[in-house]
Design a protein around this motif. Structure first.
Motif, mmCIF file in Angstrom:
data_model
loop_
_atom_site.group_PDB
_atom_site.id
_atom_site.type_symbol
_atom_site.label_atom_id
_atom_site.label_comp_id
_atom_site.label_asym_id
_atom_site.label_seq_id
_atom_site.Cartn_x
_atom_site.Cartn_y
_atom_site.Cartn_z
ATOM 1 N N ALA A 171 12.004 -4.804 8.326
ATOM 2 C CA ALA A 171 12.120 -4.518 6.809
ATOM 3 C C ALA A 171 11.566 -3.085 6.119
ATOM 4 C CB ALA A 171 11.167 -4.941 6.391
ATOM 5 N N ASN A 172 10.193 -2.548 6.682
ATOM 6 C CA ASN A 172 9.018 -1.297 6.696
ATOM 7 C C ASN A 172 8.403 -1.093 7.235
ATOM 8 O OD1 ASN A 172 6.930 0.091 5.850
ATOM 9 N ND2 ASN A 172 7.188 -1.155 3.148
ATOM 10 N N ILE A 173 8.340 0.101 8.144
ATOM 11 C CA ILE A 173 7.365 0.726 9.122
ATOM 12 C C ILE A 173 6.620 0.047 9.326
ATOM 13 C CG2 ILE A 173 7.190 2.834 8.534
ATOM 14 C CD1 ILE A 173 8.334 2.389 11.839
ATOM 15 N N ARG A 174 5.483 0.483 7.802
ATOM 16 C CA ARG A 174 4.345 0.366 7.519
ATOM 17 C C ARG A 174 4.060 -1.760 8.283
ATOM 18 N NH1 ARG A 174 2.420 1.226 2.570
ATOM 19 N NH2 ARG A 174 4.047 0.738 1.478
ATOM 20 N N ILE A 175 4.994 -1.879 8.049
ATOM 21 C CA ILE A 175 4.567 -3.555 8.279
ATOM 22 C C ILE A 175 4.515 -4.072 9.807
ATOM 23 C CG2 ILE A 175 5.792 -5.694 8.006
ATOM 24 C CD1 ILE A 175 7.053 -5.541 5.391
ATOM 25 N N ILE A 176 5.600 -3.379 10.060
ATOM 26 C CA ILE A 176 5.926 -3.298 11.578
ATOM 27 C C ILE A 176 4.952 -2.508 12.761
ATOM 28 C CG2 ILE A 176 6.803 -2.517 13.696
ATOM 29 C CD1 ILE A 176 9.469 -2.343 11.728
ATOM 30 N N LYS A 177 4.527 -1.490 12.342
ATOM 31 C CA LYS A 177 3.123 -1.056 12.542
ATOM 32 C C LYS A 177 1.522 -1.889 12.539
ATOM 33 C CE LYS A 177 3.956 4.065 13.448
ATOM 34 N NZ LYS A 177 4.441 5.157 12.509
ATOM 35 N N THR A 178 1.489 -2.441 10.986
ATOM 36 C CA THR A 178 0.312 -2.829 11.111
ATOM 37 C C THR A 178 0.496 -4.020 12.223
ATOM 38 O OG1 THR A 178 -0.004 -2.582 9.109
ATOM 39 C CG2 THR A 178 -0.932 -4.419 9.509
ATOM 40 N N ALA A 179 1.887 -4.845 12.380
ATOM 41 C CA ALA A 179 1.427 -6.114 13.365
ATOM 42 C C ALA A 179 1.329 -5.600 14.445
ATOM 43 C CB ALA A 179 3.187 -6.682 12.923
ATOM 44 N N GLY A 213 9.679 4.306 6.112
ATOM 45 C CA GLY A 213 9.932 4.500 7.089
ATOM 46 C C GLY A 213 11.868 5.001 6.854
ATOM 47 N N ILE A 214 12.257 4.510 6.235
ATOM 48 C CA ILE A 214 14.089 4.579 6.324
ATOM 49 C C ILE A 214 13.821 6.066 5.436
ATOM 50 C CG2 ILE A 214 15.597 4.142 4.578
ATOM 51 C CD1 ILE A 214 14.225 1.265 4.091
ATOM 52 N N GLY A 233 18.312 1.160 7.070
ATOM 53 C CA GLY A 233 17.415 0.537 6.878
ATOM 54 C C GLY A 233 16.857 -0.973 6.860
ATOM 55 N N ASN A 234 16.788 -1.562 5.400
ATOM 56 C CA ASN A 234 16.359 -3.369 6.382
ATOM 57 C C ASN A 234 18.029 -3.900 5.412
ATOM 58 O OD1 ASN A 234 16.425 -5.821 6.017
ATOM 59 N ND2 ASN A 234 14.538 -5.756 4.151
ATOM 60 N N ILE A 235 18.941 -4.470 6.285
ATOM 61 C CA ILE A 235 20.071 -5.582 6.399
ATOM 62 C C ILE A 235 19.949 -6.551 6.949
ATOM 63 C CG2 ILE A 235 21.762 -2.870 6.689
ATOM 64 C CD1 ILE A 235 21.569 -3.518 9.555
ATOM 65 N N MET A 260 11.982 -11.363 19.640
ATOM 66 C CA MET A 260 12.540 -11.312 18.366
ATOM 67 C C MET A 260 11.830 -12.372 17.365
ATOM 68 S SD MET A 260 16.255 -11.907 19.708
ATOM 69 C CE MET A 260 16.457 -12.509 20.873
ATOM 70 N N VAL A 261 11.084 -11.271 15.857
ATOM 71 C CA VAL A 261 10.389 -11.838 15.035
ATOM 72 C C VAL A 261 10.623 -11.388 13.406
ATOM 73 C CG1 VAL A 261 8.072 -10.271 15.276
ATOM 74 C CG2 VAL A 261 8.236 -12.136 14.351
ATOM 75 N N ALA A 262 11.137 -12.001 13.102
ATOM 76 C CA ALA A 262 11.566 -11.797 11.572
ATOM 77 C C ALA A 262 11.080 -12.562 10.290
ATOM 78 C CB ALA A 262 12.989 -12.351 11.693
ATOM 79 N N PHE A 263 10.505 -12.404 9.206
ATOM 80 C CA PHE A 263 10.720 -12.691 8.093
ATOM 81 C C PHE A 263 11.226 -12.499 7.052
ATOM 82 C CE2 PHE A 263 9.030 -9.054 5.453
ATOM 83 C CZ PHE A 263 8.880 -8.309 6.349
ATOM 84 N N GLY A 264 11.098 -13.612 5.558
ATOM 85 C CA GLY A 264 12.645 -13.743 4.271
ATOM 86 C C GLY A 264 11.862 -14.421 3.808
ATOM 87 N N ALA A 265 12.664 -13.993 2.540
ATOM 88 C CA ALA A 265 12.517 -14.660 1.832
ATOM 89 C C ALA A 265 13.005 -16.196 1.715
ATOM 90 C CB ALA A 265 14.269 -14.675 0.517
ATOM 91 N N GLY A 266 12.313 -16.958 1.340
ATOM 92 C CA GLY A 266 12.346 -18.418 0.948
ATOM 93 C C GLY A 266 10.463 -18.980 1.126
ATOM 94 N N LEU A 267 10.082 -18.941 1.242
ATOM 95 C CA LEU A 267 9.526 -17.656 2.604
ATOM 96 C C LEU A 267 9.877 -18.389 4.193
ATOM 97 C CD1 LEU A 267 6.270 -15.763 1.196
ATOM 98 C CD2 LEU A 267 8.916 -14.977 0.708
ATOM 99 N N THR A 268 10.740 -17.601 4.749
ATOM 100 C CA THR A 268 10.838 -17.914 6.521
ATOM 101 C C THR A 268 10.295 -17.401 6.905
ATOM 102 O OG1 THR A 268 12.435 -16.964 5.495
ATOM 103 C CG2 THR A 268 12.920 -18.948 5.031
ATOM 104 N N TYR A 269 9.765 -17.887 8.022
ATOM 105 C CA TYR A 269 9.801 -16.930 9.310
ATOM 106 C C TYR A 269 10.273 -17.310 10.720
ATOM 107 C CZ TYR A 269 5.663 -20.476 9.827
ATOM 108 O OH TYR A 269 4.697 -21.384 9.342
#
Ligand code: ACO
Length: 339
Positions: free
Chosen positions: A268-276, A45-46, A295-297, A323-332
């Motif tokens: 992070a990715n439009i496909r992840i957002i759309k799936t969710a 999606g970027i 892009g992903n910042i 507001m919802v996020a996920f990231g390395a760690g993994l964290t969410y």
């Protein structure tokens, strides 16, 4: 303290986006990368991302500008701030912290300053930390600043990662008020094994002691300081955790999903957002997406979106924003805040 309310109010937001724009076409023209706009757009999606290049290209510079803009929007001066929490996965230094550098740059002489390290989830974690300081009365006004310089940690010969990330910073100023509003947070982590994380950027440490094996890398992870990612593993984790986290935070807030007025997901990715979103059955017009342009910042995604939404006049008093996020760690993590 009531867990589903809080006495916090957003006073102002600000952001900083670097001038240098790299289009997908710029990557497709790069010899050896073998990528194109169609692949990048359809998989992510970027369309473009911004890089902080040239003189004074530091994280703290971008973050300080975003913070100054948030203070201006809030109509308060830097020395009114009691606490600065910065989130970053890409600091300029191990120490001093990004928060301390921003404190100095903006002149927030009365604040204490700390950094949060939770990768792309950092802003959501910072918001919950600040909420607790404001709610328990130990701070009256707070600044959160999320700044990321992902381009400094990107391997521009790796087409699987280099097209995904950008640089930027977002900031918000909050204050404690007497009128409680709806608030809820649901935060978590699934700590990964040291030698096989799905997403990482390793500190380039070498054993430097004259008493040991000088120059040898320790630890099992490859000696690199670029972002390394198992894209499919991250995709799977993100598509699963985002909807679950939104459902959990709604439950904590005592809300139905349909009560959410605006959803700001990590970009992070439009496909992840759309799936969710499909999983949650949330209409597209309630979901804010700017990934096409930025892009992903990392942890700066959500506060930059928030600033754009204020700028667009889309945020009205009384709205419930998730507001919802996920990231390395993994964290969410997810937060619901009534504005
Ligand atoms: N251009 C062209 N081809 C590419 C590119 C590119 N930029 N990148 C990878 N490819 C190729 C691969 O080499 C592979 O080729 P092969 O089949 O010949 O081996 C093919 O495309 C498929 O690769 P996959 O990795 O399977 O592609 P996928 O459909 O999984 O998409 C992507 C990759 C976009 C990275 C996806 O896995 C993804 O979005 N994962 C989530 C990652 C993410 O969001 N990270 C965010 C960072 S962390 C954060 O924000 C918390």
């Amino acid at each position: 303290m009531n867990l589903s309310t809080s006495n916090i109010k957003i006073l102002g937001t600000g952001s900083f986006k670097p001038d240098f724009v790299a289009l997908n076409e710029d990557f497709s023209k790069t010899a050896g990368l073998e990528t194109d706009d169609d692949w990048i757009t359809s998989r992510t999606g970027i369309k473009q991302r911004m890089f902080n290049c040239g003189e004074n290209a530091t994280n703290y510079n971008m973050s300080s500008k975003a913070a100054e803009r948030a203070l201006k929007a809030a109509g308060i001066s830097a020395d009114d701030i009691d606490i600065i929490v910065a989130s970053t996965a890409t600091p300029d230094f191990f120490y001093p912290s990004l928060a301390c550098l921003v404190q100095n740059a903006i002149g927030a002489t009365n604040a204490f300053a700390i950094d949060v390290s939770a990768a792309c989830t950092g802003f959501v974690n910072a918001l919950d930390i600040v909420r607790n300081y404001l709610a328990n009365g130990s701070a009256k006004k707070a600044l959160i600043v999320s700044g990321e310089m992902l381009s400094y940690h990107t391997d521009f010969t790796d087409r699987a990662t280099c097209v995904l990330f950008g640089d930027g910073a977002g900031a918000i100023v909050l204050e404690a008020t007497d009128s409680p509003k709806l608030y809820a947070a649901h935060l978590g982590a699934i700590g990964e094994k040291f030698d096989e994380p799905a997403l990482y950027c390793k500190v380039p440490y070498k054993c430097n002691s004259p008493f040991g094996a000088k120059g040898e890398n320790f630890g099992a992870v490859n000696h690199v300081d670029y972002i390394q990612m198992d894209g499919r593993a991250v995709y799977k984790f993100a598509s699963d955790i985002m909807p679950k986290t939104v459902k959990s935070v709604c439950e904590k807030a005592g809300l139905e999903l349909s009560d959410i007025d605006l959803l700001i997901p990590h970009q992070a990715n439009i496909r992840i957002i759309k799936t969710a979103m499909k999983n949650l059955d949330i209409p597209e017009d309630k979901v804010y997406v700017n990934i096409e342009k930025t892009g992903n910042i990392s942890s700066a995604c959500i506060p930059v979106c928030l600033d754009e939404l204020y700028e667009l006049g889309r945020i009205k008093a009384g709205m419930k924003i998730c507001m919802v996020a996920f990231g390395a760690g993994l964290t969410y993590g997810a937060v619901i805040i009534e504005v």
